[in-house]
Scaffold this motif. Structure first.
Motif, PDB file in Angstrom:
ATOM      1  N   GLY A  68     -30.640 -52.922 -39.887  1.00  0.00           N
ATOM      2  CA  GLY A  68     -31.231 -54.162 -39.964  1.00  0.00           C
ATOM      3  C   GLY A  68     -32.344 -54.269 -38.718  1.00  0.00           C
ATOM      4  N   HIS A  69     -31.820 -53.658 -37.851  1.00  0.00           N
ATOM      5  CA  HIS A  69     -32.864 -53.746 -36.131  1.00  0.00           C
ATOM      6  C   HIS A  69     -34.009 -52.941 -36.673  1.00  0.00           C
ATOM      7  CE1 HIS A  69     -30.720 -56.333 -33.859  1.00  0.00           C
ATOM      8  NE2 HIS A  69     -29.353 -55.940 -33.951  1.00  0.00           N
ATOM      9  N   MET A  70     -33.970 -51.629 -37.351  1.00  0.00           N
ATOM     10  CA  MET A  70     -34.549 -50.744 -37.559  1.00  0.00           C
ATOM     11  C   MET A  70     -35.877 -51.338 -38.486  1.00  0.00           C
ATOM     12  SD  MET A  70     -34.988 -47.781 -36.033  1.00  0.00           S
ATOM     13  CE  MET A  70     -33.873 -46.759 -34.939  1.00  0.00           C
ATOM     14  N   MET A  71     -35.269 -52.137 -39.573  1.00  0.00           N
ATOM     15  CA  MET A  71     -36.136 -52.595 -40.518  1.00  0.00           C
ATOM     16  C   MET A  71     -37.069 -53.748 -40.051  1.00  0.00           C
ATOM     17  SD  MET A  71     -33.657 -52.494 -43.999  1.00  0.00           S
ATOM     18  CE  MET A  71     -33.239 -50.832 -44.690  1.00  0.00           C
ATOM     19  N   ASN A  72     -36.705 -54.375 -38.951  1.00  0.00           N
ATOM     20  CA  ASN A  72     -37.289 -55.395 -38.299  1.00  0.00           C
ATOM     21  C   ASN A  72     -38.546 -54.846 -37.563  1.00  0.00           C
ATOM     22  OD1 ASN A  72     -35.868 -57.502 -39.177  1.00  0.00           O
ATOM     23  ND2 ASN A  72     -34.377 -57.555 -37.315  1.00  0.00           N
ATOM     24  N   LYS A  73     -38.403 -53.693 -37.168  1.00  0.00           N
ATOM     25  CA  LYS A  73     -39.518 -52.954 -36.611  1.00  0.00           C
ATOM     26  C   LYS A  73     -40.440 -52.210 -37.436  1.00  0.00           C
ATOM     27  CE  LYS A  73     -38.105 -53.818 -32.513  1.00  0.00           C
ATOM     28  NZ  LYS A  73     -38.780 -54.826 -31.465  1.00  0.00           N
ATOM     29  N   THR A  74     -40.202 -52.257 -38.661  1.00  0.00           N
ATOM     30  CA  THR A  74     -41.027 -51.459 -39.695  1.00  0.00           C
ATOM     31  C   THR A  74     -41.963 -51.992 -40.480  1.00  0.00           C
ATOM     32  OG1 THR A  74     -39.293 -51.823 -41.607  1.00  0.00           O
ATOM     33  CG2 THR A  74     -39.073 -49.683 -40.157  1.00  0.00           C
ATOM     34  N   GLY A  75     -42.145 -53.551 -40.143  1.00  0.00           N
ATOM     35  CA  GLY A  75     -42.967 -54.313 -41.044  1.00  0.00           C
ATOM     36  C   GLY A  75     -42.630 -54.783 -42.165  1.00  0.00           C
ATOM     37  N   ILE A  76     -41.220 -54.397 -42.549  1.00  0.00           N
ATOM     38  CA  ILE A  76     -40.487 -54.977 -43.583  1.00  0.00           C
ATOM     39  C   ILE A  76     -40.538 -56.299 -43.791  1.00  0.00           C
ATOM     40  CG2 ILE A  76     -38.233 -55.164 -44.945  1.00  0.00           C
ATOM     41  CD1 ILE A  76     -37.907 -52.178 -44.528  1.00  0.00           C
ATOM     42  N   VAL A 253     -35.956 -45.625 -41.424  1.00  0.00           N
ATOM     43  CA  VAL A 253     -36.874 -44.827 -40.639  1.00  0.00           C
ATOM     44  C   VAL A 253     -37.979 -44.268 -41.436  1.00  0.00           C
ATOM     45  CG1 VAL A 253     -36.881 -42.646 -39.165  1.00  0.00           C
ATOM     46  CG2 VAL A 253     -35.163 -44.383 -38.909  1.00  0.00           C
ATOM     47  N   VAL A 254     -37.599 -43.820 -42.746  1.00  0.00           N
ATOM     48  CA  VAL A 254     -38.708 -43.089 -43.448  1.00  0.00           C
ATOM     49  C   VAL A 254     -39.832 -44.258 -43.828  1.00  0.00           C
ATOM     50  CG1 VAL A 254     -39.010 -42.024 -45.995  1.00  0.00           C
ATOM     51  CG2 VAL A 254     -37.011 -41.252 -44.289  1.00  0.00           C
ATOM     52  N   VAL A 255     -39.321 -45.295 -44.237  1.00  0.00           N
ATOM     53  CA  VAL A 255     -40.225 -46.432 -44.718  1.00  0.00           C
ATOM     54  C   VAL A 255     -41.193 -46.627 -43.549  1.00  0.00           C
ATOM     55  CG1 VAL A 255     -40.395 -48.601 -45.258  1.00  0.00           C
ATOM     56  CG2 VAL A 255     -38.900 -47.347 -46.627  1.00  0.00           C
ATOM     57  N   GLY A 256     -40.514 -47.169 -42.398  1.00  0.00           N
ATOM     58  CA  GLY A 256     -41.231 -47.268 -41.052  1.00  0.00           C
ATOM     59  C   GLY A 256     -42.414 -46.229 -40.908  1.00  0.00           C
ATOM     60  N   VAL A 257     -41.895 -44.836 -40.963  1.00  0.00           N
ATOM     61  CA  VAL A 257     -42.657 -43.736 -40.441  1.00  0.00           C
ATOM     62  C   VAL A 257     -43.863 -43.154 -41.419  1.00  0.00           C
ATOM     63  CG1 VAL A 257     -42.803 -41.576 -39.502  1.00  0.00           C
ATOM     64  CG2 VAL A 257     -41.058 -43.143 -38.579  1.00  0.00           C
ATOM     65  N   LEU A 258     -43.380 -43.024 -42.561  1.00  0.00           N
ATOM     66  CA  LEU A 258     -43.898 -42.509 -43.608  1.00  0.00           C
ATOM     67  C   LEU A 258     -44.927 -43.496 -44.556  1.00  0.00           C
ATOM     68  CD1 LEU A 258     -41.731 -39.671 -44.998  1.00  0.00           C
ATOM     69  CD2 LEU A 258     -43.502 -39.540 -43.147  1.00  0.00           C
ATOM     70  N   PHE A 259     -44.314 -44.648 -44.821  1.00  0.00           N
ATOM     71  CA  PHE A 259     -44.853 -45.523 -45.855  1.00  0.00           C
ATOM     72  C   PHE A 259     -45.533 -46.704 -45.230  1.00  0.00           C
ATOM     73  CE2 PHE A 259     -41.214 -43.719 -48.352  1.00  0.00           C
ATOM     74  CZ  PHE A 259     -42.032 -43.019 -49.264  1.00  0.00           C
ATOM     75  N   HIS A 260     -45.026 -47.527 -44.374  1.00  0.00           N
ATOM     76  CA  HIS A 260     -45.721 -48.449 -43.758  1.00  0.00           C
ATOM     77  C   HIS A 260     -46.526 -48.219 -42.237  1.00  0.00           C
ATOM     78  CE1 HIS A 260     -42.828 -51.660 -45.444  1.00  0.00           C
ATOM     79  NE2 HIS A 260     -43.662 -51.114 -46.255  1.00  0.00           N
ATOM     80  N   ARG A 261     -45.994 -47.041 -41.679  1.00  0.00           N
ATOM     81  CA  ARG A 261     -46.594 -46.363 -40.617  1.00  0.00           C
ATOM     82  C   ARG A 261     -46.522 -47.373 -39.475  1.00  0.00           C
ATOM     83  NH1 ARG A 261     -51.592 -42.703 -43.036  1.00  0.00           N
ATOM     84  NH2 ARG A 261     -50.138 -41.382 -44.479  1.00  0.00           N
ATOM     85  N   GLU A 262     -45.660 -48.118 -39.279  1.00  0.00           N
ATOM     86  CA  GLU A 262     -45.466 -49.191 -38.195  1.00  0.00           C
ATOM     87  C   GLU A 262     -44.360 -49.164 -37.552  1.00  0.00           C
ATOM     88  OE1 GLU A 262     -45.698 -53.119 -39.531  1.00  0.00           O
ATOM     89  OE2 GLU A 262     -47.007 -52.752 -41.181  1.00  0.00           O
ATOM     90  N   LEU A 263     -43.355 -47.983 -37.518  1.00  0.00           N
ATOM     91  CA  LEU A 263     -42.258 -47.814 -36.608  1.00  0.00           C
ATOM     92  C   LEU A 263     -42.644 -46.696 -35.512  1.00  0.00           C
ATOM     93  CD1 LEU A 263     -39.208 -48.259 -35.894  1.00  0.00           C
ATOM     94  CD2 LEU A 263     -38.621 -46.165 -37.224  1.00  0.00           C
ATOM     95  N   THR A 264     -43.003 -47.373 -34.241  1.00  0.00           N
ATOM     96  CA  THR A 264     -43.225 -46.450 -33.071  1.00  0.00           C
ATOM     97  C   THR A 264     -42.123 -46.035 -32.479  1.00  0.00           C
ATOM     98  OG1 THR A 264     -43.362 -48.608 -31.490  1.00  0.00           O
ATOM     99  CG2 THR A 264     -45.301 -47.793 -32.730  1.00  0.00           C
ATOM    100  N   TRP A 265     -42.346 -45.053 -31.600  1.00  0.00           N
ATOM    101  CA  TRP A 265     -41.109 -44.563 -30.612  1.00  0.00           C
ATOM    102  C   TRP A 265     -40.444 -45.665 -29.712  1.00  0.00           C
ATOM    103  CZ3 TRP A 265     -38.113 -40.748 -30.534  1.00  0.00           C
ATOM    104  CH2 TRP A 265     -37.174 -40.435 -29.502  1.00  0.00           C
ATOM    105  N   GLN A 266     -41.459 -46.584 -29.240  1.00  0.00           N
ATOM    106  CA  GLN A 266     -40.645 -47.529 -28.620  1.00  0.00           C
ATOM    107  C   GLN A 266     -40.037 -48.647 -29.498  1.00  0.00           C
ATOM    108  OE1 GLN A 266     -43.972 -49.894 -26.475  1.00  0.00           O
ATOM    109  NE2 GLN A 266     -42.518 -51.332 -25.660  1.00  0.00           N
TER     110      GLN A 266
END
Length: 429
Positions: A68-76, A253-266
């Protein structure tokens, strides 16, 4: 009920009154039971704390919290908000309708009612107030609407209920879909009626085109696909409920990095920190509750309560209404996670004895214990939303009455017609 059990209950509520953290209130009162017991050594209490954490199905909880916390950082979340706005912002009370639909969509992402309520109060709440919606109505719509998140899979409460009661989590997830959608429809109707009377206008006067709807849904496709993938993977046997929690983290993680490209390391580190903090609190409560649950069973409290209830009536529907009344009162004072862990071992044997399906009872129970978080005097979701919107509890309570009535009517319908909850589990499993 023995003197040791009365001491446990009294000490627990006493610690809550003086403001002790819930986890320590449970732990201190539970351990006190074993210390003063004449037949039970204190070492058994320590063993129960350890054994409560050694459960494979319990792994689903920390995984889904982190997801849930990861998805909040991915633009979902932002995509779900835009999708909700396109779908319902044209209706009467359009901005409030967005809150209800977003809670339904967020149910398939976060699984936490309080997290959903806090997010909406921060992001959507100020806009509603600026556009003429009263603070009380805004807070009530957001707080009570977040109850939908407790039934739409993956619900953390349903996972805990299945873990404690040894009930199929897959069937519980399926059972929560239709009641969750019914809650959405009921609360949207309530918002529509109130908005029409007060003149809360829609954000846009025209219905969206099919092209606009399709574009918004396509933009949010990865968020909308997740709950479907979750149910299909459990039903098909690809993942167990615990494994699908790990899948949820990887998916985010996959959605945030590969598809939305909004999940940063921070962003990932912040999500991990929040996940560790939340999981530490939840797991500590679960571990100490294992000690209290053992004490309750050892003292035969379920049998005593069952005999008392069955002395009043043997009608399963009447017993369910009595339990719902008890949960409604208890939920006003104690957090939902604690109630599930403490009361499931008490009430589940009673309803099973009367032939009530444990999956059906789980949906009713989770709805009521989570609903307590939206009501005074100590509702967590209520205080969270009112604090963020600077709304008084009195104003909130007055405005929440139509929403509360809607939920209570829905719960009564679920009790009277169990097939509403059981249709999908029986059909697919």
């Amino acid at each position: 009920m023995t003197g040791e059990m009365l001491l446990l209950v009294g000490l627990f509520f006493g610690l809550l009154i003086v403001g002790a953290p819930v986890a320590f209130a449970i732990g201190i009162s539970g351990f006190s039971f074993f210390v003063i017991s004449q037949v039970m050594p204190a070492s058994i209490g320590v063993q129960q704390v350890a054994s409560a954490s050694q459960s494979f199905p319990l792994l689903a909880v920390p995984f889904f919290v982190l997801a849930g916390h990861m998805m909040n950082k991915t633009g979902i979340t932002t995509r779900l908000i835009r999708c909700s706005e396109v779908l319902v912002s044209w209706m009467s009370g359009g901005m409030a309708q967005v809150c209800i639909v977003l809670s339904t969509l967020m149910g398939g992402v976060s699984g936490s009612a309080v997290a959903d309520a806090a997010m909406e109060a921060r992001i959507l709440g100020p806009d509603l107030v600026r556009n003429g919606y009263s603070k009380g109505f805004t807070a009530a719509t957001i707080a009570v609407g977040s109850l939908i998140t407790a039934t739409i899979p993956p619900s953390l409460g349903l996972i805990l209920y299945g873990f404690v009661g040894n009930v199929s989590i897959g069937r519980l997830f399926l059972a929560g879909v239709i009641p969750g959608l019914m809650m959405m429809a009921g609360l949207m109707f309530t918002v529509w009626v109130v908005s029409r009377r007060r003149g809360y206008r829609s954000a846009t006067a025209t219905k969206p085109s099919w092209k606009a709807v399709g574009s918004a849904v396509w933009d949010a496709k990865w968020a909308l696909f997740f709950p479907v993938a979750l149910l299909v993977s459990i039903r098909s046997g690809v993942f167990t409920p615990s494994e699908v929690g790990a899948f949820a983290v990887v998916y985010a993680v996959v959605v945030g990095v590969l598809f939305h490209r909004e999940l940063t390391w921070q962003g990932a580190m912040e999500a991990l920190l929040h996940g560790v903090t939340d999981n530490g609190l939840i797991v500590l409560i679960i571990m100490f509750s294992g000690m209290v649950g053992y004490a309750i069973i050892f003292d035969q409290a379920p049998q005593a309560i069952a005999s008392g209830m069955l002395g009043l009536t043997h009608n399963p529907v009447a017993i369910l209404f009595l339990i719902v009344l008890f949960l409604l009162i208890a939920g006003c004072f104690i957090e939902a996670t604690v109630l599930v862990l403490l009361l499931t071992p008490i009430f589940l044997p009673i309803v099973l004895q009367l032939g009530v399906d444990p999956v059906h009872f789980g949906i009713v129970m989770m709805t009521m214990v989570t609903f307590g978080g939206m009501t005074p005097p100590v509702g967590v979701a209520m205080f969270t939303v009112c604090g963020l919107l600077d709304c008084s509890i009195d104003e909130y309570l007055v405005e929440a009455l139509p929403h509360i009535a809607t939920i209570l009517v829905l719960v009564a319908i679920l009790i009277l017609f169990p097939q509403i909850s059981l249709f999908l589990p029986n059909l697919l499993m």
